[in-house]
Design a protein around this motif. Structure first.
Motif, PDB file in Angstrom:
ATOM      1  N   VAL A 101       0.855  -1.193   0.000  1.00 50.72           N
ATOM      2  CA  VAL A 101       0.000   0.000   0.000  1.00 50.72           C
ATOM      3  C   VAL A 101       0.888   1.239   0.000  1.00 50.72           C
ATOM      4  N   PRO A 102       0.653   2.212  -0.897  1.00 56.51           N
ATOM      5  CA  PRO A 102       1.476   3.433  -0.899  1.00 56.51           C
ATOM      6  C   PRO A 102       1.218   4.257   0.359  1.00 56.51           C
ATOM      7  N   GLU A 103       2.309   4.753   0.930  1.00 58.79           N
ATOM      8  CA  GLU A 103       2.207   5.532   2.167  1.00 58.79           C
ATOM      9  C   GLU A 103       3.311   6.591   2.160  1.00 58.79           C
ATOM     10  N   VAL A 104       2.984   7.777   2.670  1.00 58.56           N
ATOM     11  CA  VAL A 104       3.975   8.841   2.776  1.00 58.56           C
ATOM     12  C   VAL A 104       4.776   8.640   4.064  1.00 58.56           C
ATOM     13  N   ARG A 105       6.115   8.550   3.912  1.00 56.53           N
ATOM     14  CA  ARG A 105       6.990   8.327   5.072  1.00 56.53           C
ATOM     15  C   ARG A 105       8.165   9.313   5.029  1.00 56.53           C
ATOM     16  N   PRO A 106       8.706   9.689   6.189  1.00 55.72           N
ATOM     17  CA  PRO A 106       9.925  10.513   6.206  1.00 55.72           C
ATOM     18  C   PRO A 106      11.142   9.627   5.954  1.00 55.72           C
ATOM     19  N   LEU A 107      11.880   9.912   4.894  1.00 57.42           N
ATOM     20  CA  LEU A 107      13.037   9.100   4.535  1.00 57.42           C
ATOM     21  C   LEU A 107      14.309   9.934   4.643  1.00 57.42           C
ATOM     22  N   LEU A 108      15.351   9.309   5.151  1.00 54.34           N
ATOM     23  CA  LEU A 108      16.665   9.942   5.251  1.00 54.34           C
ATOM     24  C   LEU A 108      17.551   9.410   4.129  1.00 54.34           C
ATOM     25  N   PRO A 109      17.934  10.252   3.152  1.00 54.24           N
ATOM     26  CA  PRO A 109      18.881   9.802   2.122  1.00 54.24           C
ATOM     27  C   PRO A 109      20.271   9.606   2.729  1.00 54.24           C
ATOM     28  N   VAL A 110      20.884   8.478   2.431  1.00 56.50           N
ATOM     29  CA  VAL A 110      22.222   8.159   2.944  1.00 56.50           C
ATOM     30  C   VAL A 110      23.089   7.706   1.777  1.00 56.50           C
ATOM     31  N   VAL A 111      24.284   8.263   1.704  1.00 58.37           N
ATOM     32  CA  VAL A 111      25.271   7.856   0.704  1.00 58.37           C
ATOM     33  C   VAL A 111      26.442   7.225   1.446  1.00 58.37           C
ATOM     34  N   LEU A 112      26.787   6.008   1.098  1.00 56.91           N
ATOM     35  CA  LEU A 112      27.990   5.368   1.631  1.00 56.91           C
ATOM     36  C   LEU A 112      29.002   5.233   0.494  1.00 56.91           C
ATOM     37  N   VAL A 113      30.157   5.838   0.665  1.00 56.33           N
ATOM     38  CA  VAL A 113      31.254   5.708  -0.290  1.00 56.33           C
ATOM     39  C   VAL A 113      32.351   4.907   0.398  1.00 56.33           C
ATOM     40  N   PHE A 114      32.837   3.862  -0.254  1.00 55.36           N
ATOM     41  CA  PHE A 114      33.873   3.042   0.366  1.00 55.36           C
ATOM     42  C   PHE A 114      35.001   2.761  -0.612  1.00 55.36           C
ATOM     43  N   ASP A 115      36.149   2.443  -0.061  1.00 54.30           N
ATOM     44  CA  ASP A 115      37.347   2.145  -0.848  1.00 54.30           C
ATOM     45  C   ASP A 115      37.346   0.655  -1.168  1.00 54.30           C
ATOM     46  N   HIS A 116      37.183   0.343  -2.458  1.00 56.31           N
ATOM     47  CA  HIS A 116      37.055  -1.051  -2.889  1.00 56.31           C
ATOM     48  C   HIS A 116      38.356  -1.838  -2.653  1.00 56.31           C
ATOM     49  N   ARG A 117      39.463  -1.142  -2.436  1.00 52.35           N
ATOM     50  CA  ARG A 117      40.720  -1.844  -2.159  1.00 52.35           C
ATOM     51  C   ARG A 117      40.733  -2.441  -0.761  1.00 52.35           C
ATOM     52  N   VAL A 118      39.884  -1.928   0.118  1.00 50.72           N
ATOM     53  CA  VAL A 118      39.901  -2.357   1.523  1.00 50.72           C
ATOM     54  C   VAL A 118      38.836  -3.407   1.800  1.00 50.72           C
ATOM     55  N   PHE A 119      37.628  -3.203   1.280  1.00 51.63           N
ATOM     56  CA  PHE A 119      36.579  -4.220   1.463  1.00 51.63           C
ATOM     57  C   PHE A 119      35.619  -4.153   0.289  1.00 51.63           C
ATOM     58  N   ASP A 120      34.666  -5.090   0.272  1.00 51.55           N
ATOM     59  CA  ASP A 120      33.823  -5.286  -0.900  1.00 51.55           C
ATOM     60  C   ASP A 120      32.376  -4.872  -0.652  1.00 51.55           C
ATOM     61  N   GLY A 121      31.560  -5.002  -1.713  1.00 48.52           N
ATOM     62  CA  GLY A 121      30.169  -4.586  -1.643  1.00 48.52           C
ATOM     63  C   GLY A 121      29.340  -5.366  -0.649  1.00 48.52           C
ATOM     64  N   VAL A 122      29.704  -6.619  -0.371  1.00 45.85           N
ATOM     65  CA  VAL A 122      28.965  -7.395   0.625  1.00 45.85           C
ATOM     66  C   VAL A 122      29.042  -6.724   1.990  1.00 45.85           C
ATOM     67  N   VAL A 123      30.243  -6.304   2.364  1.00 43.48           N
ATOM     68  CA  VAL A 123      30.420  -5.619   3.649  1.00 43.48           C
ATOM     69  C   VAL A 123      29.691  -4.282   3.637  1.00 43.48           C
ATOM     70  N   ALA A 124      29.756  -3.556   2.515  1.00 47.22           N
ATOM     71  CA  ALA A 124      29.048  -2.279   2.419  1.00 47.22           C
ATOM     72  C   ALA A 124      27.548  -2.472   2.615  1.00 47.22           C
ATOM     73  N   GLY A 125      27.002  -3.524   2.031  1.00 46.67           N
ATOM     74  CA  GLY A 125      25.584  -3.812   2.220  1.00 46.67           C
ATOM     75  C   GLY A 125      25.248  -4.094   3.668  1.00 46.67           C
ATOM     76  N   ARG A 126      26.140  -4.807   4.363  1.00 46.20           N
ATOM     77  CA  ARG A 126      25.909  -5.095   5.782  1.00 46.20           C
ATOM     78  C   ARG A 126      25.985  -3.820   6.628  1.00 46.20           C
ATOM     79  N   LEU A 127      26.889  -2.925   6.243  1.00 43.77           N
ATOM     80  CA  LEU A 127      26.969  -1.654   6.967  1.00 43.77           C
ATOM     81  C   LEU A 127      25.646  -0.882   6.843  1.00 43.77           C
ATOM     82  N   LEU A 128      25.095  -0.830   5.636  1.00 43.44           N
ATOM     83  CA  LEU A 128      23.874  -0.058   5.426  1.00 43.44           C
ATOM     84  C   LEU A 128      22.663  -0.710   6.078  1.00 43.44           C
ATOM     85  N   THR A 129      22.556  -2.031   6.002  1.00 46.19           N
ATOM     86  CA  THR A 129      21.423  -2.687   6.662  1.00 46.19           C
ATOM     87  C   THR A 129      21.546  -2.572   8.179  1.00 46.19           C
ATOM     88  N   GLY A 130      22.775  -2.617   8.685  1.00 49.65           N
ATOM     89  CA  GLY A 130      22.974  -2.410  10.120  1.00 49.65           C
ATOM     90  C   GLY A 130      22.599  -1.001  10.538  1.00 49.65           C
TER      91      GLY A 130
END
Length: 279
Positions: A230-259
Motif C-alpha cells: 500500500v502506498p504511504e507517505v513516510r519521512p526518509l533519510l537519504p544516505v550515501v555510503l562511499v567506500f574504498d574497494h581496495r579495503v573491502f567489498d560490496g557485501v560488507v558495504a551492504g551489511r553496513l547499510l542494513t545495520g
C-alpha cells in the motif's frame, strides 16, 4: 585479490564505490523528539554519528585504512565531520573547518551530543580544536603555493611508513568521515520546489591520511513508499555510503547499510531511552 585491486585502482584511477539508499526515519524522528523533551539536544547528525560508530564496530574490516600497501585495521572508530563556518564569528577566516570525535563506537549518544556540540562551538568561534589542522591552516595562509604543496607531498609520503602513520593517527584521529551533501537545501525549499535529493558523487580521500568509508546524509524528506503493498507517505533519510574497494567489498558495504537502517528504525533499543547506553 587485495593486491590486484591496489594495482587496478592506483592513481589516477579511483577506488571509490558509492551506495545510495533512503532509510525510513519515522522512529528516529520520534526518538529525537523524545530526547529533546528530556533535555538531550540530539540532532539527526548526532544520531548518525552514534549509529556509524556502532556499525563500524560490528564490522571492523571496514574500519581500516591503507598504509603503504597494507590494509591496517583501526582499533577505535574516530570520525571527522566538516563544520560550516558561514554566518559565524570565524567566517572571516575561512568557510569551513573539521571537527574530530574519537571512540564513537564506545560513547553513548548523550556523550556524543556533548562532545560534538563543544567541538563545533569551538570551531565556529575561530578556535581550531585540532592542533595539526591548525598548524596546516597557518602554513597555508603564509607559505607560497609550491612550498605548501611540497610540504603536503612530504607529509603524504611519510604516512606510507607504518610508524609515522600510527603516530600521525594519534594526533589526527580519523577512520571515517560524515558529511552532508544536499543538506544546504532546506527541507521547506525542497517541498516548495517539488525536488527530492537522489544522491551525490563523492570519493574517499586517499591522502594525506587514508580512510576507507565516507558517509553522506541529506535532509529528511517525505516520500511515497510501499508498505505491505500500500502506498504511504513516510519521512526518509537519504544516505550515501562511499567506500574504498581496495579495503573491502560490496557485501560488507551492504551489511553496513542494513545495520545502519536497523539502528535508526529501533533507536531506543540500541541507544537507550535517554541516549545513555554505551557501545
Amino acid at each position: 585479490m587485495r593486491r590486484a585491486l591496489r594495482w587496478w585502482f592506483a592513481p589516477p584511477f579511483s577506488p571509490s564505490v558509492s551506495f545510495n539508499v533512503a532509510i525510513d526515519f519515522g522512529a528516529a524522528r520520534a526518538y529525537l523528539a523524545q530526547l529533546r523533551q528530556q533535555g538531550v539536544p540530539a540532532t539527526v547528525h548526532h544520531l548518525l554519528v552514534a549509529a556509524i560508530g556502532r556499525v563500524l564496530a560490528a564490522h571492523p574490516e571496514a574500519n581500516a585504512r591503507l598504509v603503504g600497501k597494507r590494509v591496517v585495521r583501526v582499533d577505535e572508530v574516530a570520525l571527522a565531520m566538516p563544520v560550516n563556518l558561514v554566518g559565524h564569528p570565524s567566517e572571516a577566516l575561512r568557510e569551513t573547518s573539521l571537527a574530530f570525535l574519537r571512540g564513537i563506537d564506545r560513547l553513548s549518544l548523550s556523550r556524543i551530543v556533548e562532545r560534538a556540540r563543544t567541538r563545533v562551538a569551538s570551531e565556529r568561534q575561530g578556535r581550531a580544536s585540532q592542533p595539526v589542522l591548525r598548524a596546516l591552516l597557518r602554513l597555508g595562509e603564509h607559505l607560497p603555493d609550491p612550498i605548501f604543496d611540497g610540504t603536503l607531498d612530504l607529509l603524504a609520503a611519510g604516512l606510507d611508513h607504518p610508524r609515522l602513520a600510527r603516530a600521525f593517527h594519534r594526533l589526527v584521529p580519523m577512520s571515517t568521515a560524515l558529511t552532508n551533501p544536499g543538506a544546504a537545501i532546506p527541507a521547506d525549499d525542497l517541498r516548495r520546489s517539488g525536488m527530492l535529493f537522489r544522491g551525490a558523487s563523492l570519493e574517499v580521500p586517499s591522502r594525506p591520511l587514508h580512510f576507507s568509508t565516507l558517509w553522506g546524509i541529506s535532509t529528511v524528506q517525505d516520500e511515497v513508499v510501499a508498505r505491505d503493498g500500500v502506498p504511504e507517505v513516510r519521512p526518509l533519510l537519504p544516505v550515501v555510503l562511499v567506500f574504498d574497494h581496495r579495503v573491502f567489498d560490496g557485501v560488507v558495504a551492504g551489511r553496513l547499510l542494513t545495520g545502519l537502517a536497523a539502528l535508526l528504525q529501533a533507536p531506543a533499543a540500541h541507544f537507550g531511552a535517554r541516549g545513555e547506553a554505551g557501545g
